[in-house]
Scaffold this active site. Structure first.
Site, PDB file in Angstrom:
ATOM      1  N   GLU A  54      -3.324   2.936  -6.970  1.00 26.57           N
ATOM      2  CA  GLU A  54      -3.549   4.041  -6.461  1.00 26.57           C
ATOM      3  C   GLU A  54      -2.460   4.535  -7.015  1.00 26.57           C
ATOM      4  OE1 GLU A  54      -6.018   2.736  -3.108  1.00 26.57           O
ATOM      5  OE2 GLU A  54      -5.195   1.945  -2.606  1.00 26.57           O
TER       6      GLU A  54
ATOM      7  N   GLY B  36      -6.218   9.351  -0.285  1.00 22.80           N
ATOM      8  CA  GLY B  36      -6.392   9.886   1.557  1.00 22.80           C
ATOM      9  C   GLY B  36      -6.821  11.660   1.371  1.00 22.80           C
TER      10      GLY B  36
ATOM     11  N   HIS C  79       0.954  -1.201   0.122  1.00 22.96           N
ATOM     12  CA  HIS C  79       0.194   0.060   0.137  1.00 22.96           C
ATOM     13  C   HIS C  79       0.986   1.410   0.500  1.00 22.96           C
ATOM     14  CE1 HIS C  79      -2.496   2.829   1.658  1.00 22.96           C
ATOM     15  NE2 HIS C  79      -3.448   2.841   0.833  1.00 22.96           N
TER      16      HIS C  79
ATOM     17  N   SER D 115      -9.929   8.371  -3.645  1.00 21.21           N
ATOM     18  CA  SER D 115     -10.540   9.460  -3.168  1.00 21.21           C
ATOM     19  C   SER D 115     -11.832   8.915  -4.420  1.00 21.21           C
ATOM     20  CB  SER D 115     -10.345  10.476  -3.885  1.00 21.21           C
ATOM     21  OG  SER D 115      -9.492  11.484  -3.007  1.00 21.21           O
TER      22      SER D 115
END
Ligand code: PGA
Length: 260
Positions: A170, A176, A98, A216
């Site tokens: 991502e 975030g 991640h 998002s």
């Protein structure tokens, strides 16, 4: 019927044990009548919740995953969690690489590769996350960076394990509270490049590896993302952390995908 649509969320370091369990139970109740032949739902809560999480839900309805994993089964790795320990708990999915692991904790593609190989060896569904930074995007090298992350991260992965491999794209700049959602055009172009890299690595089988989009994702952009033919699922953070809102988002997205 097409491929299963994948919907999942990483709870990061937010929900403690009790909150995770009630969230999971609510999400299960809200989604239990949805056919799992058409979609797969997974939640990746904190390590300390896992033992209870796998018992609190029917894991055929909600797959439970870990946020990270050590590549070794046992040894002098203070603070790490081994694949054997996760298996003992009944966890079936492991997320590797991640953005926050890479950029806050300094993990490298070589480490992600060791983890991916170990996770696949142990039979976990392995979700490798990749994504370029804003700086890399600014230099116009997003596709090169992603290709490197895939070629290093998936180095020596055997084709026999491909049915357990998922990729999440991502972009770091989209994740975030400070994140800017990617445009659909950008996601389309990048998913195309990711699928090409996967085909380069694994031939035609590579094209069947699911690629999720994350960063998002919210109720306003989820549908236009998921209808893209090369977007196989959505990996959602903040917009998934209230079970009722996530249930509404994924139902709408599933309908939109089916309409095409
Ligand atoms: P976000 O998080 O949806 O809150 O941007 C995405 C992620 O980190 O997976």
């Amino acid at each position: 019927m097409g491929k299963k649509i994948l919907f999942g969320s990483n709870l990061k370091m937010y929900k403690g044990v009790e909150e995770t369990i009630s969230y999971l139970q609510e999400l299960q109740d809200l989604t239990k009548e949805m056919s799992r032949a058409e979609m797969e739902l997974f939640i990746i809560p904190s390590y300390v919740t896992l033992e209870r999480a796998v018992k609190a839900v029917d894991t055929k309805l909600i797959k439970i995953g870990a946020q990270n994993m050590c590549w070794e089964d046992a040894g002098q790795f203070t603070g790490e969690i081994s694949p054997v320990m996760l298996k003992e708990l009944g966890v079936s999915l492991v997320m590797i690489g991640h953005s926050e692991r890479r950029h806050v904790f300094g993990e490298t593609d070589v480490q992600e590769n060791q983890k991916v190989l170990a996770a696949l060896q142990h039979g976990f569904t392995t979700l490798l996350c990749i994504g370029e930074t804003a700086e890399e995007k600014g230099y116009g090298i997003s596709k090169e960076i992603l290709r490197i992350q895939l070629k290093k991260g998936l180095h020596q992965v055997s084709r026999k394990h491909l049915d357990h491999l998922w990729i999440a794209y991502e972009p770091v700049w989209s994740i975030g509270v400070a994140g800017v959602p990617a445009t659909v055009d950008y996601v389309r172009e990048i998913h195309q490049a990711i699928k090409e890299s996967l085909e380069e690595l694994f031939g035609a089988d590579g094209a069947n590896i699911p690629v999720l989009y994350g960063g998002s994702v919210n109720a306003d952009n989820a549908n236009e993302m998921i209808v893209e033919p090369l977007v196989d699922g959505l990996f959602v953070g903040r917009s998934a952390w209230q079970a009722d809102k996530f249930s509404v988002l994924l139902r709408a997205a599933k309908k939109a995908k089916e309409r095409g």
